[in-house]
Motif scaffolding. Structure first.
Motif, PDB file in Angstrom:
ATOM      1  N   ILE A  46       0.934  -1.259  -0.071  1.00 19.83           N
ATOM      2  CA  ILE A  46       0.016   0.007   0.144  1.00 19.83           C
ATOM      3  C   ILE A  46       0.849   1.371  -0.072  1.00 19.83           C
ATOM      4  O   ILE A  46       0.677   2.303  -0.665  1.00 19.83           O
ATOM      5  CB  ILE A  46      -1.019   0.070   1.321  1.00 19.83           C
TER       6      ILE A  46
ATOM      7  N   LEU B 140      -3.046   2.875   6.290  1.00 21.17           N
ATOM      8  CA  LEU B 140      -2.757   3.177   4.983  1.00 21.17           C
ATOM      9  C   LEU B 140      -3.583   3.317   3.932  1.00 21.17           C
ATOM     10  O   LEU B 140      -3.355   4.038   2.988  1.00 21.17           O
ATOM     11  CB  LEU B 140      -1.705   2.126   4.726  1.00 21.17           C
ATOM     12  N   GLU B 141      -4.433   2.393   3.684  1.00 27.43           N
ATOM     13  CA  GLU B 141      -5.567   2.291   2.759  1.00 27.43           C
ATOM     14  C   GLU B 141      -6.173   3.779   2.877  1.00 27.43           C
ATOM     15  O   GLU B 141      -6.389   4.309   1.418  1.00 27.43           O
ATOM     16  CB  GLU B 141      -6.635   1.287   2.741  1.00 27.43           C
TER      17      GLU B 141
ATOM     18  N   LEU C 195       5.960   5.781   4.962  1.00 29.50           N
ATOM     19  CA  LEU C 195       5.420   6.840   3.943  1.00 29.50           C
ATOM     20  C   LEU C 195       6.322   7.941   3.296  1.00 29.50           C
ATOM     21  O   LEU C 195       7.594   7.916   3.904  1.00 29.50           O
ATOM     22  CB  LEU C 195       4.181   7.832   4.688  1.00 29.50           C
TER      23      LEU C 195
ATOM     24  N   TYR D   4      -3.846   6.063   1.298  1.00 28.66           N
ATOM     25  CA  TYR D   4      -3.909   6.108  -0.279  1.00 28.66           C
ATOM     26  C   TYR D   4      -5.063   6.744  -1.034  1.00 28.66           C
ATOM     27  O   TYR D   4      -4.723   7.375  -1.907  1.00 28.66           O
ATOM     28  CB  TYR D   4      -3.765   4.430  -0.664  1.00 28.66           C
ATOM     29  N   GLU D   5      -6.071   6.482  -0.144  1.00 24.90           N
ATOM     30  CA  GLU D   5      -7.456   7.053  -0.874  1.00 24.90           C
ATOM     31  C   GLU D   5      -7.380   8.595  -1.058  1.00 24.90           C
ATOM     32  O   GLU D   5      -7.544   9.272  -1.871  1.00 24.90           O
ATOM     33  CB  GLU D   5      -8.478   6.707  -0.193  1.00 24.90           C
TER      34      GLU D   5
ATOM     35  N   ALA E 158      -4.508  10.283  -1.026  1.00 26.82           N
ATOM     36  CA  ALA E 158      -3.531  10.730  -2.143  1.00 26.82           C
ATOM     37  C   ALA E 158      -4.256  10.950  -3.407  1.00 26.82           C
ATOM     38  O   ALA E 158      -3.680  11.689  -4.112  1.00 26.82           O
ATOM     39  CB  ALA E 158      -2.392   9.861  -2.056  1.00 26.82           C
ATOM     40  N   VAL E 159      -5.120   9.717  -3.744  1.00 22.37           N
ATOM     41  CA  VAL E 159      -5.604   9.814  -4.904  1.00 22.37           C
ATOM     42  C   VAL E 159      -6.588  10.965  -4.981  1.00 22.37           C
ATOM     43  O   VAL E 159      -6.514  11.667  -6.138  1.00 22.37           O
ATOM     44  CB  VAL E 159      -6.485   8.379  -5.083  1.00 22.37           C
TER      45      VAL E 159
ATOM     46  N   VAL F 147       1.082   7.323  -6.135  1.00 21.29           N
ATOM     47  CA  VAL F 147       0.128   8.151  -6.460  1.00 21.29           C
ATOM     48  C   VAL F 147       0.420   9.862  -6.296  1.00 21.29           C
ATOM     49  O   VAL F 147       0.116  10.590  -6.821  1.00 21.29           O
ATOM     50  CB  VAL F 147      -1.272   7.920  -5.783  1.00 21.29           C
TER      51      VAL F 147
ATOM     52  N   ARG G  36       1.863   1.869  -3.504  1.00 21.00           N
ATOM     53  CA  ARG G  36       0.819   2.589  -4.103  1.00 21.00           C
ATOM     54  C   ARG G  36       0.798   4.300  -3.780  1.00 21.00           C
ATOM     55  O   ARG G  36       0.485   5.033  -4.815  1.00 21.00           O
ATOM     56  CB  ARG G  36      -0.487   2.066  -3.879  1.00 21.00           C
ATOM     57  N   ILE G  37       0.995   4.404  -2.593  1.00 14.47           N
ATOM     58  CA  ILE G  37       0.625   5.672  -2.247  1.00 14.47           C
ATOM     59  C   ILE G  37       1.903   6.786  -2.821  1.00 14.47           C
ATOM     60  O   ILE G  37       1.746   7.893  -3.335  1.00 14.47           O
ATOM     61  CB  ILE G  37       0.948   6.086  -0.545  1.00 14.47           C
TER      62      ILE G  37
ATOM     63  N   SER H 150     -13.040   3.960   4.042  1.00 11.67           N
ATOM     64  CA  SER H 150     -12.197   3.110   3.894  1.00 11.67           C
ATOM     65  C   SER H 150     -12.467   2.014   4.954  1.00 11.67           C
ATOM     66  O   SER H 150     -11.914   1.135   5.013  1.00 11.67           O
ATOM     67  CB  SER H 150     -10.751   3.691   4.119  1.00 11.67           C
TER      68      SER H 150
END
Lengths: 343, 360
Positions: free
Chosen positions: B16, B226-227, B51, B230-231, B233-234, B23, B19-20, B246
């Motif tokens: 995750i 973390l999810e 992070l 990520y959300e 950051a998107v 993005v 992915r962060i 989330s």
């Protein structure tokens, strides 16, 4: 007069039992002397006359004020003997003699007192330690919480060199003999007010045999400590102290029972800081790690032993934890007590 | 499925985090975790470390003990000094300094102050001590407020007349609105998981419509947080803010309807004082007049000492994310968990306590 008569006649401790007269004598003979009986105690002098072998001695004292007095996995009596024996054991000493002072609250139930004394006698016998002197004081109701016990213990050193943290060196390996935080969480769960339905049992147990086995198998063992108040984290922080090394432990390697972990999560308590009463932390040279681990795992008190970390050259004076997700965080001494969280 | 270990998996967390990074790229993002339990979990699991540097996490006002003003503590202390009174409190409150004393000091002086783990334990004390007044210190957000409402409900049904609550309960959405109205540099919010479990994700809709900003409701395990990051950051990188959930395994759109109904029956919204932030309209819960005999503030007439704020303490700025604990000159020097000056150092969920304990 035997203890059964005593219990039947008067089921509670009164101030008279601490007065030094007939009732005091009855209490001593009926409960303490009958359970702890051994030639040295039976002499009933003002001081126990003991034979000291020609050797180095370890000498310790501790007081026990646990609440509740009876908890899953033990009671204040078992705790008092184990605590004394363990302080000696991790100092590399075989416990030989101990004393026990009882401060009892007026109105305390005889049945409970006898049960406590009996469990002390059982553990003491199992550990080969003799309770050679004792004292009883009774205080007015409200002036102590049921019963407090103070002990002192003398042990004969079975290691050639006293074990201090200054002997620890870079590369040494850290081992623990099983799951952490069980005692503290058992006590918290059992305490009045926390109506949590758990099956957590205290790990309260004597470590003398394990410590002696380990020292025999790994004569160059550097350091041992029982992780009581303040938990594993405190032992490790004290070990690094002012020394010229750091410690790194791996969270995923530290044994932690599921129920205990859940109780810690629920109350917002960090298990690393929770008290144990049967956990030994050993530091051994890396080339002895396998032998040490195998020795510990083959012992009844060490079946779940794990290597949890090592001594590092960098991060001098610090304890680092590799978290389950692979990050690092600093483990520091607990400041203040851990309080259950609010939400 | 144990609902713990699965969310603490190293590989999953790193995946995750990658992915962060992908993005967020080099874009600087400031994200506030509103809830104190998130603050603690971020520190405990070392989440900041995995992070990228350009993601700046700041702590918000979501530690209930920290935002409780001195005046409340002084009131509780005045009540504790009454004869025949037992004060019941959650453990976190015991060390918080009031103007000149604390509950801990009062206990040492002989006042009867007890730590309980549930309001039901306080009710039990009331049943067992009918000659004494049992006062529960009602502090906490929507997570704990239903248990306090339930205790008043039970006391009223069972006619337990020696039980009352000194209520300083607060609700999160108005505080969020106040933060959003005053601050523009926060790019996204990690919204509290426990509070949202009660109030439901829909409760944030009016605020989001007024101030569209990246939002994600998060759980408390590393993967959960973390999810959510990520959300966020998107959303931030695409400039398309959403009110995202989330934490769907626990939080629903409407929340816990039964708990909300109970809250509404016992409490009504009122203006409330937040330490460091000031008065926020409609952000507090007051006991309805119908249940005023269970309101310790109305039941007992006590003289409360004059409020004195600790000199040099910057808790207020920390609670609003304006400074970090290390920026406060008292942090770690005069103010430590064993000798706290500000509330943020006392509570296990306080930002300063988290930074002190975990050295971040």
């Amino acid at each position: 007069m035997n203890e059964t008569q005593l219990s039947n006649n008067e089921s509670r401790i009164t101030m008279a039992h601490g007065g030094g007269g007939i009732q005091s004598q009855e209490l001593i003979q009926g409960i303490f002397a009958s359970h702890f009986s051994n030639p040295i105690l039976n002499a009933m002098g003002d001081a126990a006359i003991v034979e000291i072998p020609r050797t180095y001695l370890a000498y310790t004292t501790d007081s026990y004020v646990v609440k509740p007095i009876f908890f899953p996995g033990g009671d204040i009596g078992k705790l008092a003997v184990c605590g004394t024996v363990n302080d000696l054991a991790v100092s590399g000493a075989r416990a030989i003699y101990m004393t026990a002072g009882f401060i009892i609250e007026e109105g305390f139930e005889f049945k409970q007192l006898e049960s406590i004394v009996a469990s002390m006698a059982t553990v003491a016998r199992a550990c080969g330690i003799m309770i050679v002197a004792g004292d009883t004081k009774v205080v007015e109701k409200g002036n102590c919480d049921g019963i407090f016990i103070n002990t002192s213990g003398i042990g004969q050193l079975f290691v050639k060199q006293a074990m201090t943290s200054s002997r620890i060196e870079t590369g040494d390996v850290i081992i623990i003999n099983g799951s952490i935080a069980d005692h503290g969480m058992a006590i918290m769960s059992a305490r009045e007010g926390l109506s949590m339905d758990t099956s957590i049992e205290s790990d309260c147990a004597p470590l003398n045999s394990l410590a002696e086995h380990l020292s025999a198998a790994v004569p160059n063992i550097k350091f041992m400590r029982d992780a009581t108040r303040g938990g594993l984290a405190t032992v490790l922080c004290e070990a690094v102290g002012e020394n010229n090394f750091g410690i790194e432990i791996d969270e995923s390697k530290i044994p932690l029972k599921e129920g205990t972990a859940a109780a810690c999560e629920l109350l917002g308590i960090d298990p690393l800081y929770v008290a144990n009463e049967g956990k030994l932390v050993a530091v051994v040279p890396a080339d002895s790690a396998e032998v040490a681990l195998a020795t510990m795992q083959s012992h009844p008190q060490g079946k779940e032993s794990e290597i949890i970390g090592c001594v590092t050259e960098d991060n001098v004076g610090k304890v680092n934890l590799i978290t389950t997700i692979g990050s690092r965080r600093l483990i520091t001494m607990l400041s203040g007590e851990q309080l259950p969280r609010i939400c | 499925m144990k609902y713990i270990t699965e969310y603490r998996d190293r590989e999953k967390a790193n995946a995750i985090a990658n992915r962060i990074v992908a993005v967020a790229k080099d874009q600087s993002m400031t994200i506030m975790e509103v809830c104190g339990t998130h603050t603690m979990a971020l520190a405990r699991f070392g989440i900041r470390q995995i992070l990228p540097q350009n993601i700046n996490l700041i702590s918000g006002p979501g530690c209930p003990v920290c935002v409780t003003p001195n005046r409340y503590l002084d009131h509780a202390i005045a009540l504790a000094r009454q004869d025949n009174t037992i004060i019941c409190t959650f453990g976190d409150m015991i060390k918080v300094p009031g103007s000149t004393s604390s509950l801990e000091s009062e206990r040492a002086r002989g006042q009867d102050i007890r730590i309980v783990y549930s309001t039901l334990d306080a009710l039990e004390l009331a049943r067992n001590n009918i000659d004494k007044e049992i006062i529960f210190l009602g502090v906490g957000f929507e997570t704990t407020a239903p248990t306090i409402a339930a205790s008043i409900d039970i006391a009223s049904r069972q006619s337990i007349s020696n039980y009352s609550v000194l209520c300083a309960n607060k609700v999160v959405p108005p505080a969020l609105l106040a933060l959003l109205s005053g601050r523009t540099e926060i790019d996204g919010f990690i919204l509290p998981g426990h509070v949202s479990t009660i109030i439901g994700s829909e409760s944030y809709t009016p605020i989001f419509e007024k101030h569209p900003v990246a939002c994600s409701i998060a759980g408390f395990e590393p993967s959960d947080m973390l999810e959510a990051i990520y959300e966020l950051a998107v959303q931030i990188s695409s400039g398309d803010p959403k009110l995202h959930n989330s934490y769907r395994r626990v939080v629903t759109a409407n929340g816990n309807i039964k708990a909300k109904a109970l809250l509404n029956r016992i409490f009504e919204a009122s203006d409330a004082e937040w330490r460091g932030i000031g008065n926020i309209p409609e952000s507090g819960l007051s006991i309805r007049d119908e249940f005023s005999s269970y309101d310790a503030a109305k039941k007992f007439n006590v003289t409360i000492e004059e409020t004195v704020e600790p000199a040099g303490c910057r808790c207020g700025e920390i609670l609003t994310g304006n400074i970090k604990p290390a920026d406060c000159p008292l942090f770690g020097n005069n103010c430590t968990p064993s000798h706290p000056i500000g509330a943020c150092m006392v509570s296990s969920e306080g930002t300063c306590a988290a930074h002190f304990k975990y050295g971040s």
